[in-house]
Structure formats: C-alpha cells, structure tokens
Design an enzyme around this catalytic site. Structure first.
Site, PDB file in Angstrom:
ATOM      1  CE1 TYR A 197      -2.864   2.028  -6.693  1.00  0.00           C
ATOM      2  CE2 TYR A 197      -3.509   3.472  -4.876  1.00  0.00           C
ATOM      3  CZ  TYR A 197      -3.753   2.950  -6.136  1.00  0.00           C
ATOM      4  OH  TYR A 197      -4.868   3.340  -6.833  1.00  0.00           O
ATOM      5  CB  CYS A 235     -22.218  -8.443  40.051  1.00  0.00           C
ATOM      6  SG  CYS A 235     -22.245 -10.082  39.317  1.00  0.00           S
ATOM      7  CD  GLU A 292     -26.897  -5.513  -6.476  1.00  0.00           C
ATOM      8  OE1 GLU A 292     -27.143  -5.363  -7.705  1.00  0.00           O
ATOM      9  OE2 GLU A 292     -27.796  -5.613  -5.626  1.00  0.00           O
ATOM     10  CB  CYS A 311     -21.470 -12.223  43.200  1.00  0.00           C
ATOM     11  SG  CYS A 311     -20.479 -10.806  42.711  1.00  0.00           S
ATOM     12  CB  SER A 352     -36.358  -6.822 -11.336  1.00  0.00           C
ATOM     13  OG  SER A 352     -37.674  -7.060 -11.762  1.00  0.00           O
ATOM     14  CG  LEU A 353     -32.856 -11.290 -11.825  1.00  0.00           C
ATOM     15  CD1 LEU A 353     -31.708 -11.794 -10.961  1.00  0.00           C
ATOM     16  CD2 LEU A 353     -32.761 -11.887 -13.218  1.00  0.00           C
ATOM     17  CB  CYS A 360     -18.831  -8.543  38.328  1.00  0.00           C
ATOM     18  SG  CYS A 360     -18.734  -9.190  39.992  1.00  0.00           S
ATOM     19  CG  ASP A 364     -29.294  -7.859   0.158  1.00  0.00           C
ATOM     20  OD1 ASP A 364     -29.965  -7.202  -0.667  1.00  0.00           O
ATOM     21  OD2 ASP A 364     -29.701  -8.169   1.285  1.00  0.00           O
ATOM     22  CB  CYS A 422     -18.394 -12.801  40.804  1.00  0.00           C
ATOM     23  SG  CYS A 422     -19.769 -12.887  39.665  1.00  0.00           S
ATOM     24  CE  LYS A 454     -35.415 -12.508  -2.993  1.00  0.00           C
ATOM     25  NZ  LYS A 454     -34.937 -11.119  -2.789  1.00  0.00           N
ATOM     26  CE  LYS A 479     -31.642 -11.259  -6.479  1.00  0.00           C
ATOM     27  NZ  LYS A 479     -31.700 -10.081  -5.617  1.00  0.00           N
ATOM     28  CE1 TYR A 507     -26.357  -7.110 -12.511  1.00  0.00           C
ATOM     29  CE2 TYR A 507     -25.418  -7.028 -10.291  1.00  0.00           C
ATOM     30  CZ  TYR A 507     -26.380  -6.624 -11.211  1.00  0.00           C
ATOM     31  OH  TYR A 507     -27.355  -5.759 -10.835  1.00  0.00           O
ATOM     32  CG  ASP A 532      -1.991  -1.040   1.139  1.00  0.00           C
ATOM     33  OD1 ASP A 532      -2.020  -1.756   0.108  1.00  0.00           O
ATOM     34  OD2 ASP A 532      -2.784  -1.160   2.088  1.00  0.00           O
ATOM     35  CB  ALA A 533       3.888   2.155   1.912  1.00  0.00           C
ATOM     36  NE  ARG A 582     -34.141  -2.769 -11.732  1.00  0.00           N
ATOM     37  CZ  ARG A 582     -35.438  -2.742 -11.543  1.00  0.00           C
ATOM     38  NH1 ARG A 582     -35.950  -1.969 -10.606  1.00  0.00           N
ATOM     39  NH2 ARG A 582     -36.237  -3.469 -12.284  1.00  0.00           N
ATOM     40  CD  GLU A 606     -23.325 -13.743 -12.597  1.00  0.00           C
ATOM     41  OE1 GLU A 606     -23.807 -12.735 -12.045  1.00  0.00           O
ATOM     42  OE2 GLU A 606     -23.115 -13.824 -13.811  1.00  0.00           O
ATOM     43  CE  LYS A 637     -26.759 -12.870 -14.130  1.00  0.00           C
ATOM     44  NZ  LYS A 637     -25.704 -11.850 -14.052  1.00  0.00           N
TER      45      LYS A 637
END
Ligand code: IVH
Length: 670
Positions: free
Chosen positions: A38, A409, A175, A412, A84-85, A427, A119, A432, A315, A117, A227, A35-36, A138, A115, A291
């Site tokens: 990059y 508590c 998505e 006890c 939609s599906l 506690c 959410d 206890c 689903k 789905k 997708y 990362d550094a 959409r 694939e 699909k």
C-alpha cells in the site's frame, strides 16, 4: 500533451486502487495487500503528482494533511440540526420507549436497528458529487465548528466516495473516537513531556479535532464510525439498515456490531451482550442506540425538542468516577517488581466498588503526579484493574503529600534497583519472600541447578511449609520434615534427596546462572565462570574487571555488583558453598578425583579449627568424596567440629561414624 494525458490516466488509476484498498481495510476490515505494498502505491502516486503538480486535486489520498494552521475555526450552519438522544438506564425505560413508539405508529409492524453507542464526539461530513467538501462538529446542534481540514487527516474518512451515480449532496453523521491504546500512548507521551493529560479517550479525540494545526490532528490516530444520514439530494432508501449498508458500499466505515431486532426482547439481549463485550472492545462505548428501522416511521414519529422520538440511548453505568487517594502503598511482586498502589475511598465504577488502583511504576507515578490526599479521576475500561487517570488539580489544598518509591524493599528491606532503560524498580534480595518463589523455580530449573522433580508445585509446598526461605535451604532439607508434607512418600523423599545431591556437582557456570542475578543469562554466566574461575573471585571483582569479560556490558556489571553487595545474597552463597555446591572451576565435581574418600558421602557440621567450611568441603572433594548438607542413611561419615548440633545427633541415631578434623589431615597424608 500526450504525456500529460498518460500521466492523468496513471494518476487516476492509482487513486482508484488506493481508494479500493482503503475500502477493503477500513470498511470491510479485510485488506487484500500488505501495508508495504500500500505504501508503495502511495509513493508512486506522490512521485507522479510531484512531476505533474497541475494534476493534484484536493480529493487525492496524498492531500490528507495540507493547509496551514488556522487562527480560529469558522462556524458552519447545519443543513438539518444534529439532535441528541433521550436516555434509558433500565429495562423498564426501554419498554416504555417501545410502547410510546408503537402507540404512535398505530400497530403497524415495526423493527429496530441497534448499534453500540460510541463514546467520542459527533461529526457531520458533507460530500458533493462524492467528494468530501465540509466537516463540522455538532456544536449546539444548529451551528458547529468547521473542522474540515482536521477530518481530512483521519485515515478512515474517505476524501472521495466509491461508486457511480453518487448523490449530488450527501451529508453523513458519525462518531469520531480514539482507541484506548492510542489514548494510553498519547497520555504517556504527554506525561513524559510535561503536558497535561487527557481524562479519557473522548476528551483526547475532542482535543485532537480542535487542533488549529491539522498536522497535530494527523498524528493522533483518530477513527470514525458512521451511523446516520443527514441532508441528502438524490437518494432513495427505505430503512436505516439500508442506509448503513449503502454507507458501506460507498466506502463509509460502519460499526461491524450493528444488528436488526424484531422486538424488545432481542433489543434487551443485545444490550446485555454488548455490555459483556464492552471491555474487550478497543474503544469506549457508553451504551447502545436503539433506532426505529423504517425511515417513513422515523419521519412520522418526528422529534420532541432536542431528541427524536424514534431513537433512544440505553446507557451503561459510567466507567469513570471521582474519588480521594487515602494512601499510596508499594506491592512487591514475585519477580521483585515494586508496584505503587493507590488506596482509594471506595467508589462505584461500572457496576463494582473500587478501592485500589495501580500506578504501575515510578515513571507513571511521576508523570501522573498523584499525591496522597488528591482527588482523582479513576477509570475502569479495557482492563479489570482500575486506573487513576489524573488528579483534579483544582481540588488541591496544598496538604497533599508527594509520594516516591522507597529505596529499600518494603517486604525484606534489601536494596531496590532500577536498571537504566527499564521502567521497573526491583528488589534485589534473593531471600525476599515476595520474590522467593520465582527465584527458586529458576534456581532448580533445567539450565541452572537442574534438580529433578523440584518444580513450581513442590517449591510452593516447601515455601508454604516454611522449609525453604532461600535457595541454600534446599541443601539443608531434613528428610523427616519432607515426609510430613502432603503427597510425599518415602520413595519421593529419597528421590528428591538424591536429585538435590546430584545438583551440588553442577559446574560453576550453572551455579552463577542459578543465582538469578538480573541480566546474567546462561551465556554470560559461562563467560564469568571461565574468566574468574571461582565464586570468590567473582564476588571480589571490580566493575572494571567485570566489564572486560565477554558479553558483560556496564548494565550487567552494575547488576552483578548490586547483587554481590547485598548481605543476604552473600549469606546464600556462603551456605551453598558450605553445603558442598561447586564454587570453583577447579573444584568441579563433575569429574570425581580418585582418592581415599572415593565414593564416600561426607557431611560437615560444627566449627572446624583449621579449615573454613568451604575449605573443608573442597578438601573432601579433592580426596574423591562428595559433600552433602544433611545426614541420611546414605551418609558415610560426619565430620564434626565444635557445637555440632542436630546433624551429629542424627548421625548417632543412624549409627554413622562421626569423625574429626584430624581424620581429614590423616586422609590428606594418605
Ligand atoms: S444516532 C438523532 N448512533 O450519541 C440521533 N448516535 O447522545 C443522532 N452516538 O450526539 C445520534 N454512537 O454523538 C447515534 N450509533 C450511534 C451513536 C451515536 C454514538 C452519540 C452521538 C450523539 C450522542 C447522542
């Protein structure tokens, strides 16, 4: 002029490299650089662009968060509607789908691509000659909202595609979603800042993409999986599988879980496999999309109304449900942590019945503001333990009861304590039952009293049998009763008694550490022992004096005070002292004093007149003897005061000499 040309070349080369590393990271999931490194490339690019602002282009990776907050979103018309599906929830419905498809496709060979789905929410992105130019929600399928500025801020959305000869127009669909961890973090933050919580990652992703200020979206850690192919010019592909491979090659992130299936049996296996994997994923999925692979077949099958005939969504049961909080109770864990737990009207979530949900701690309880009587949304995702997302405030009647953690508590009745900067309320009672085990294991452990052979298994047995209710009980164990425990032979009991006796001589620092005072580690315990010299002085120490001890800050001082003020803890320390455990630096029995009791083991019992038990024990030690709490064959003398009880009886049985206080005085004179 030459310099400008050079700068342009350099800038272009940097952008290419960054694009390549984005591709490695987001698409291949296999970064080549840290990362550094990059970040270093990005810094270089920013610096050059600052020097040559005329060379800044909208598709530069530095231009993700640009522009000003909008007054509202513009509308965009989709080139091709976003459908939609249809859903299937049973195996039979999936089979029906397959039958319908095969009938229409008239027996030609056919395979499926499956694939997860995701959410989240559907987005459409348009690239012109490889450059991202338009992004939309959409909407109603025909028209959506223009969220170009916001989609640009998502790191996994390339602002420019990779490769040569890119299509003149390419619309892709995918998505947008939020990882569960980012969702949890976002909600925690919102709770702490008094902002309404999101019910689930999907709502959080949708809310984040509908921000008018792209800076807010940029702060939300969204992601996209692509997708589907939308409108395109200048692209020839034959199957959906090829589309997804092509996506990857030009830098569009595709789910690594896609698969080809030759038939419905394979599709079903995939659905089951995904369902089993569901909770291990870092994001929510609500099913599997099946699909038809062949694009020619897709075109031929067409659509009915709003959904294509060539695809179906299988689903899974919802991971979310609504129910009522009947009560809130508090559980005490083995470490003494108090956890508020909501008792729910039982409800079906993701295939199992849920009747309780954790509210974690005081902060989360307060942030979520869950009240007894509330209607709440619960979620079972990622973790096995279901969670209350939030109350449905519109359902409140005003009769709901606010709940707060108790200050004692519930097990006890000792005081509870929440240290500054910590989320957990605990506690503080060492006796206890809820946290006894943990405390005992620590007490007997290596750096503490180091009682050989007394590990978690044995301690469990002792607690289970009711023989040990606090750490001091260890020194009053009756060998006869130990013999009755499973797997305890005469030899084991003898070894254990020897180990317990040996531990009495541990130096004060170890005893202080063994008590398990929160935040008091080995080093602090050593400092405390050195500074105070005795347990008595440590118990009596003021906050101010404690704070003068090296390594002891205000948090530790506070923790010591709370511990020492607890009557239960005081009792434990008193009984430890009476059993002959070291209570002062001077009384260290590591070095045995030469004297008339050298090598003798003495048990004290009953009430003495002149000396307290602790004084008597120290006296014995100063005479060279060793004090133990229970009578055994290795006991040399029992010194009995008034009301001596069972120890005296036992001494008589074993014919051990029973002496009185006067004998102590006599030895003292010697
Ligand atoms: S394909 C015409 N593939 O599910 C087919 N959709 O109920 C278009 N979704 O609006 C959708 N993951 O938001 C497809 N791998 C996936 C998907 C997916 C999630 C969503 C999408 C769509 C909804 C359909």
């Amino acid at each position: 002029m030459e310099r400008l040309k050079e700068a342009r070349r350099e800038i272009e080369a940097l952008r290419e490299r960054i694009l390549y590393h984005d591709y490695r990271y987001y698409v291949l999931d296999s970064p080549e650089i840290a990362d550094a490194e990059y970040d270093q490339l990005m810094r270089q690019l920013r610096k050059l662009e600052a020097a040559y602002p005329e060379l800044v282009t909208p598709d530069s990776p530095t231009q993700r968060v640009g522009g000003v907050p909008l007054a509202g979103f513009g509308q965009v018309e989709h080139y091709i509607p976003l459908l939609s599906l249809d859903n299937a929830t049973t195996q039979a419905e999936l089979w029906d789908f397959d039958q319908r498809v095969r009938r229409r496709w008239a027996g030609e060979p056919l395979t499926y691509v499956v694939e997860p789905k995701i959410d989240g929410l559907a987005v459409s992105l348009t690239y012109e000659a490889g450059v991202f130019t338009r992004g939309a929600t959409r909407g109603d399928g025909e028209r959506g909202e223009d969220i170009t500025q916001n989609l640009r801020t998502i790191a996994s959305v390339p602002l420019r595609l990779r490769g040569e000869r890119l299509p003149s127009v390419l619309e892709v669909r995918g998505e947008a979603y939020m990882d569960r961890r980012d969702f949890d973090e976002l909600n925690r933050w919102r709770g702490e800042h008094g902002e309404p919580l999101f019910a689930n990652p999907r709502n959080a992703a949708a809310g984040s993409l509908r921000q008018l200020d792209p800076k807010v979206t940029a702060s939300r850690h969204l992601n996209v999986f692509f997708y589907a192919l939308g409108y395109h010019e200048g692209l020839e592909l034959e199957t959906h599988w090829q589309v997804l491979q092509y996506f990857k090659s030009i830098g569009l992130r595709v789910s690594p879980l896609i698969q080809c299936c030759p038939d419905m049996k394979a599709v079903w296996e995939y659905c089951e496999k995904m369902q089993a994997q569901r909770e291990a994923l870092t994001y929510d999925i609500d099913g599997v999309v099946v699909k038809v692979d062949n694009l020619g077949a897709q075109a031929m099958l067409g659509a009915t109304g709003k959904s294509p005939r060539w695809a179906i969504a299988f689903k899974y049961p919802a991971e979310e449900a609504t129910t009522v909080v009947e009560d809130i109770i508090v559980q005490v864990g083995r470490t003494g942590a108090l956890t508020p737990l909501a008792i729910l009207q039982p409800v079906e979530v993701a295939g199992s019945t849920v009747s309780r949900a954790t509210l974690h701690n005081a902060d989360i309880l307060k942030a979520k503001d869950v009240r007894v009587g509330d209607t709440v949304i619960i979620r079972k995702a990622g973790d096995v333990i279901p969670e209350i997302v939030k109350p449905v405030e519109s359902k409140r009647t005003g009769r709901e009861q606010i709940f707060a953690l108790p200050d004692h508590c519930p097990v006890c009745n000792a005081e509870v304590q929440r240290l500054p900067g910590e989320a957990v309320t605990r506690c503080v009672g060492t006796a206890c039952p809820a946290q006894l085990m943990e405390g005992l294991v620590h007490f007997a452990s290596r750096g503490a009293m180091e009682i050989e052979g007394m590990g978690p298994a044995l301690i469990d047995q002792l607690v289970e049998a009711g023989l040990v209710k606090d750490p001091a009980d260890i020194y009053y164990l009756d060998p006869e009763k130990l013999r009755q425990l499973p797997r305890m032979g005469a030899k084991s009991v003898e070894n254990l008694m020897t180990a317990i006796e040996a531990s009495q001589a541990r130096p004060l620092a170890r005893v202080v550490f063994a008590l398990g005072i929160r935040l008091v580690g080995e080093a602090a315990a050593r400092e405390l022992a050195a500074h105070f010299g005795s347990m008595e002085r440590l118990i009596a120490a003021s906050r101010e004096e404690l704070q003068t001890v090296p390594l002891v800050g205000d948090k530790i001082a506070e923790s010591i005070i709370t511990f020492m003020e607890e009557p239960q803890n005081q009792r434990v320390i008193r009984r430890l002292a009476e059993a002959g455990v070291t209570m002062s630096e001077a009384g260290k029995t590591d070095t045995v004093e030469p004297g008339p009791l050298l090598g003798k083991t003495v048990v004290l019992t009953g009430t003495l007149e002149k000396y307290s038990r602790q004084e008597a024990a120290e006296l014995v030690r100063s005479l060279g003897g060793k004090v133990t709490a229970s009578v055994s064959r290795s006991t040399d003398y029992v010194i009995a005061g008034a009301n001596p009880g069972s120890k005296r009886r036992r001494a008589e049985e074993l014919a051990i000499p029973i002496l009185g206080e006067t004998d102590l005085d006599r030895w003292l004179k010697e």
